[in-house]
Design a protein around this motif. Structure first.
Motif, PDB file in Angstrom:
ATOM      1  N   ASP A 175       0.681  -1.088   0.153  1.00  0.00           N
ATOM      2  CA  ASP A 175      -0.045   0.130  -0.032  1.00  0.00           C
ATOM      3  C   ASP A 175       0.930   1.112   0.000  1.00  0.00           C
ATOM      4  O   ASP A 175       0.751   2.312   0.736  1.00  0.00           O
ATOM      5  N   GLY A 176       1.834   1.154  -0.743  1.00  0.00           N
ATOM      6  CA  GLY A 176       2.773   2.653  -0.960  1.00  0.00           C
ATOM      7  C   GLY A 176       3.636   2.770  -0.069  1.00  0.00           C
ATOM      8  O   GLY A 176       4.584   3.648  -0.075  1.00  0.00           O
ATOM      9  N   LYS A 177       4.004   1.646   1.146  1.00  0.00           N
ATOM     10  CA  LYS A 177       4.987   1.742   2.054  1.00  0.00           C
ATOM     11  C   LYS A 177       5.928   0.788   1.952  1.00  0.00           C
ATOM     12  O   LYS A 177       5.842  -0.462   1.968  1.00  0.00           O
ATOM     13  N   ASP A 228       4.684   4.784  -3.949  1.00  0.00           N
ATOM     14  CA  ASP A 228       3.474   5.162  -3.468  1.00  0.00           C
ATOM     15  C   ASP A 228       2.616   4.819  -4.442  1.00  0.00           C
ATOM     16  O   ASP A 228       1.350   5.143  -4.115  1.00  0.00           O
ATOM     17  N   GLU A 229       2.874   4.421  -5.685  1.00  0.00           N
ATOM     18  CA  GLU A 229       1.839   4.124  -6.892  1.00  0.00           C
ATOM     19  C   GLU A 229       1.843   2.488  -6.656  1.00  0.00           C
ATOM     20  O   GLU A 229       0.874   2.015  -7.416  1.00  0.00           O
TER      21      GLU A 229
END
Length: 67
Positions: free
Chosen positions: A17-19, A47-48
């Motif tokens: 989730d982008g992390k 982050d995409e």
């Protein structure tokens, strides 16, 4: 009946989730710098990404977030 052992290493979850999951980077012999270079070559920002896995043999799987 004998069970066959998988010869391929299991992939590590690297981005969720982008992390960036920093604690998993050493499990795949990655540094943050190597990961950023890999993402740049793939043309994607962390982050995409919804999910990214990476295995020690260099195979990657990236599922991008839906817009």
């Amino acid at each position: 009946m004998p069970i066959k052992k998988e010869s391929e290493p299991l992939p590590c979850l690297i981005v969720c989730d982008g992390k960036i999951i920093k604690r998993n980077l050493p499990l795949c012999s990655l540094t943050e710098e190597k990961l950023q270079n890999l993402l740049k070559r793939k043309g994607v920002l962390a982050d995409e990404i919804l999910i990214m896995t990476y295995s020690k043999d260099g195979k990657t799987y990236i599922m991008k977030k839906e817009s």
